[in-house]
Design a protein around this motif. Structure first.
Motif, mmCIF file in Angstrom:
data_model
loop_
_atom_site.group_PDB
_atom_site.id
_atom_site.type_symbol
_atom_site.label_atom_id
_atom_site.label_comp_id
_atom_site.label_asym_id
_atom_site.label_seq_id
_atom_site.Cartn_x
_atom_site.Cartn_y
_atom_site.Cartn_z
ATOM 1 N N ASN A 3 59.616 -26.963 16.512
ATOM 2 C CA ASN A 3 59.550 -28.165 15.706
ATOM 3 C C ASN A 3 59.922 -29.402 16.517
ATOM 4 N N LYS A 4 60.838 -29.250 17.457
ATOM 5 C CA LYS A 4 61.261 -30.371 18.288
ATOM 6 C C LYS A 4 60.102 -30.858 19.156
ATOM 7 N N LYS A 5 59.308 -29.943 19.685
ATOM 8 C CA LYS A 5 58.159 -30.315 20.511
ATOM 9 C C LYS A 5 57.111 -31.062 19.690
ATOM 10 N N ILE A 6 56.904 -30.629 18.464
ATOM 11 C CA ILE A 6 55.932 -31.297 17.597
ATOM 12 C C ILE A 6 56.389 -32.726 17.304
ATOM 13 N N TYR A 7 57.673 -32.915 17.015
ATOM 14 C CA TYR A 7 58.191 -34.256 16.757
ATOM 15 C C TYR A 7 58.047 -35.153 17.979
ATOM 16 N N ILE A 8 58.297 -34.615 19.153
ATOM 17 C CA ILE A 8 58.169 -35.395 20.386
ATOM 18 C C ILE A 8 56.716 -35.790 20.609
ATOM 19 N N VAL A 9 55.790 -34.868 20.384
ATOM 20 C CA VAL A 9 54.369 -35.172 20.543
ATOM 21 C C VAL A 9 53.940 -36.242 19.538
ATOM 22 N N ILE A 10 54.398 -36.131 18.299
ATOM 23 C CA ILE A 10 54.060 -37.122 17.279
ATOM 24 C C ILE A 10 54.600 -38.495 17.666
ATOM 25 N N ILE A 11 55.818 -38.561 18.147
ATOM 26 C CA ILE A 11 56.415 -39.843 18.556
ATOM 27 C C ILE A 11 55.655 -40.442 19.729
ATOM 28 N N VAL A 12 55.283 -39.624 20.710
ATOM 29 C CA VAL A 12 54.528 -40.119 21.867
ATOM 30 C C VAL A 12 53.155 -40.623 21.426
ATOM 31 N N LEU A 13 52.458 -39.874 20.582
ATOM 32 C CA LEU A 13 51.151 -40.313 20.087
ATOM 33 C C LEU A 13 51.259 -41.607 19.276
ATOM 34 N N PHE A 14 52.278 -41.692 18.446
ATOM 35 C CA PHE A 14 52.496 -42.908 17.669
ATOM 36 C C PHE A 14 52.755 -44.097 18.593
ATOM 37 N N GLY A 15 53.496 -43.882 19.652
ATOM 38 C CA GLY A 15 53.753 -44.938 20.641
ATOM 39 C C GLY A 15 52.468 -45.412 21.299
ATOM 40 N N PHE A 16 51.575 -44.483 21.663
ATOM 41 C CA PHE A 16 50.290 -44.856 22.255
ATOM 42 C C PHE A 16 49.438 -45.647 21.271
#
Length: 128
Positions: A2-15
Motif C-alpha cells: 500500500n505504501k508503494k501505491i501511495y508513493i506512485v499516486i503522489i508522484v503521478l499527481f506531482g507530474f
C-alpha cells in the motif's frame, strides 16, 4: 504494498500539477500624468470588479477612465494570451494622442514584450 501505491499516486499527481498551464492576470496600467479614457470591444473573457464601466451603444463596447498611475485587471488567461484576450478592439484616448487597435493582432502588439519579442507575464498593457 500500500505504501508503494501511495508513493506512485503522489508522484503521478506531482507530474500532473507540473504539466498544468499557469494562469496570468491581464491588466491595463496608466503610467501617464493625466487621465486616459479606454474604449474596448469586450469578449466573453473580459471581467472587472474594480472600476465603473460605461456601456456604449455599439454591441459589446465599453468605456472606462483610468486616473494617473491607476491600473485595472480585466481578465485572466491560462497559458498564452492569444485565445484569452479580454477585448478584440481597443481605443486609448489620451489628451494629446489616440491609440487604436482594430483587431486582435494589433491589440497583442500593445502588450509588454521581453528583449526577444515574447510577451511578458503577467500580461500588462502599459500606457506611457
Amino acid at each position: 504494498m500500500n505504501k508503494k501505491i501511495y508513493i506512485v499516486i503522489i508522484v503521478l499527481f506531482g507530474f500532473l500539477l507540473k504539466s498544468c498551464d499557469p494562469t496570468y492576470p491581464v491588466s491595463i496600467s496608466n503610467q501617464t500624468d493625466s487621465e486616459v479614457t479606454i474604449q474596448a470591444k469586450k469578449t466573453l473573457r473580459f471581467w472587472n470588479d474594480s472600476i465603473k464601466l460605461k456601456e456604449l451603444s455599439d454591441e459589446n463596447w465599453i468605456e472606462f477612465n483610468l486616473k494617473p498611475k491607476q491600473s485595472i485587471e480585466c481578465g485572466m488567461t491560462i497559458g498564452g494570451l492569444r485565445n484569452d484576450l479580454p477585448f478584440s478592439e481597443l481605443k486609448i484616448l489620451k489628451p494629446q494622442d489616440t491609440i487604436i487597435a482594430k483587431n486582435e493582432n494589433q491589440v497583442m502588439e500593445l502588450f509588454a514584450k521581453s528583449f526577444f519579442g515574447n510577451l511578458n507575464t503577467p500580461y500588462k498593457l502599459t500606457i506611457k
